[in-house]
Design an enzyme around this catalytic site. Sequence first.
Site, mmCIF file in Angstrom:
data_model
loop_
_atom_site.group_PDB
_atom_site.id
_atom_site.type_symbol
_atom_site.label_atom_id
_atom_site.label_comp_id
_atom_site.label_asym_id
_atom_site.label_seq_id
_atom_site.Cartn_x
_atom_site.Cartn_y
_atom_site.Cartn_z
ATOM 1 N N GLU A 170 30.164 17.820 43.154
ATOM 2 C CA GLU A 170 30.771 18.100 44.457
ATOM 3 C C GLU A 170 32.273 18.307 44.231
ATOM 4 O O GLU A 170 32.875 17.800 43.298
ATOM 5 C CB GLU A 170 30.506 17.015 45.500
ATOM 6 C CG GLU A 170 29.031 16.800 45.802
ATOM 7 C CD GLU A 170 28.279 18.072 46.187
ATOM 8 O OE1 GLU A 170 28.909 19.040 46.669
ATOM 9 O OE2 GLU A 170 27.051 18.129 45.999
ATOM 10 N N ASP A 197 47.757 50.084 53.188
ATOM 11 C CA ASP A 197 48.477 48.840 53.451
ATOM 12 C C ASP A 197 49.469 48.659 52.311
ATOM 13 O O ASP A 197 49.078 48.480 51.158
ATOM 14 C CB ASP A 197 47.519 47.646 53.520
ATOM 15 C CG ASP A 197 48.239 46.367 53.921
ATOM 16 O OD1 ASP A 197 49.046 46.422 54.863
ATOM 17 O OD2 ASP A 197 47.997 45.320 53.293
ATOM 18 N N ASP A 243 44.206 42.784 52.209
ATOM 19 C CA ASP A 243 44.859 44.081 52.073
ATOM 20 C C ASP A 243 43.934 45.254 52.395
ATOM 21 O O ASP A 243 44.297 46.167 53.140
ATOM 22 C CB ASP A 243 45.424 44.211 50.655
ATOM 23 C CG ASP A 243 46.242 42.994 50.262
ATOM 24 O OD1 ASP A 243 47.365 42.864 50.762
ATOM 25 O OD2 ASP A 243 45.740 42.162 49.487
#
Length: 476
Positions: free
Chosen positions: A186, A307, A444
């Site tokens: 975990e 972008d 992006d």
Amino acid sequence: MPPLNLGSLSSSEKLELLQLLEEKERRSRQNRLATYKPYRKQVEFHKSGAAYRERLFMAGNQLGKTLAGAAEAAMHLTGEYPEWWQGYRFSGPIVMLAGSESYELTRDGVQRLMIGPPMNPKDWGTGYVPKKAIVSTTKRSGVSGALDSVSVRHVSGGISTLLFKAYEQGRSKWQANTVNFVWFDEEPPPDVYFEGITRTNATGGLITVTFTPLKGMSEVVRRYTKPGDDPGAVDRNVTTMTIDDAEHYTPEERAKIIASYPAHEREARTKGIPALGSGRIFPVTEESIKVAPFEIPKHWVQIGGLDFGWDHPFAAVGCAWDRDADVFYVTKAYRARESTPVIHAAALKPWGAWLPWSWPHDGLQHDKGSGEQLAVQYRSQGLTMLPERATFDDGTNGVEAGVMDMLDRMMTGRWKVFSTCPEWFEEFLLYHRKDGQIVKEMDDLISASRYALMMKRFAKVKPSNTAWAFTDRKVV
């Protein structure tokens, strides 16, 4: 060999046979390691230990990640490696730290698989550490059935030491002089993780992490999946296991399991892909929007979206719009960082000199070096830049409105992405909110797509005298 005729046996022979079968079963239960037969992805995870110091086994729920971690840990502790083993081999006894979020979870997960049922000491030795190899154990006070340490006999004749830990007590509880192997079952907090690394620095030991990424794109997950320019990344490896890699499920069982999870957790619980919980902006499945590439019909219109970026990547997408069905397609994707307009434009011009490009408001900013606006620089490099920055029909340019338009299209089957755009899907899965706000990281290509959608009214039909071609994509 013909089947045994029990009727021909005497009472004493039947009793002897029963005792032999019970002994066979006992020996099998007390040497579970000898019968470990891993799936292909588990073998891949084990093998990576020979080449990488830090390893992450990121998998869905109940697919065998903790089981694989326990089996490998037992091999290192005992020195009993199977013939098929291609992973790392310790030459002698080791000191190992292993644990999970709490001592209860460590007991019920790591300890149970390695030693046996926590509440039944008579069955200790039925986990992956063979009973014959368990020399001694010490109990942890305050947690019923929990062990603090186990001494394990190594094939060399020496003694390995296994120490059980928990994240809940903080990094200080993971301190030890030096250790050879650390297993986090975990996801650990960053400070605990780095403490584990510190404990292995002197030995050059191994770090192993096994978990389902329900905490999303955390610092630990990013260390493996998005290391950026970190030079240490060359010594890390991530193995991802999906429900399709788990051979113990039938196709029908897989379908039922997948359907049982909420949409925003489905990718994490069945594919080992970092979840972003209810904060995920596009809570739809990748499969529902992914399509195989096809030749764009001649009457469809197309547009590109940009972008701008330097430290964060510059991104561009090519898009097509089926106006009749009102379905918007992302067909190409390009992403690169720390490159100039000359480089980016050279990569994009093969998509077509005729292709109109939409761009954001920062295209009006002036470059510090040349003094020219960014949009002007790309126009001078041969891209057909639209005359104005991206806006909706009414002149607004709100991010939320654009995102909601994209989501509405995804949920109604009117947004599709070619399967040849893996970088786009990477951002799609990570796009999320924190405290109600959109996280502006790894977005992006998503942003470039939004600009193209906003300006779809300026999309054009591809001239008939140009040839269709897929182009290579650059990914950084």
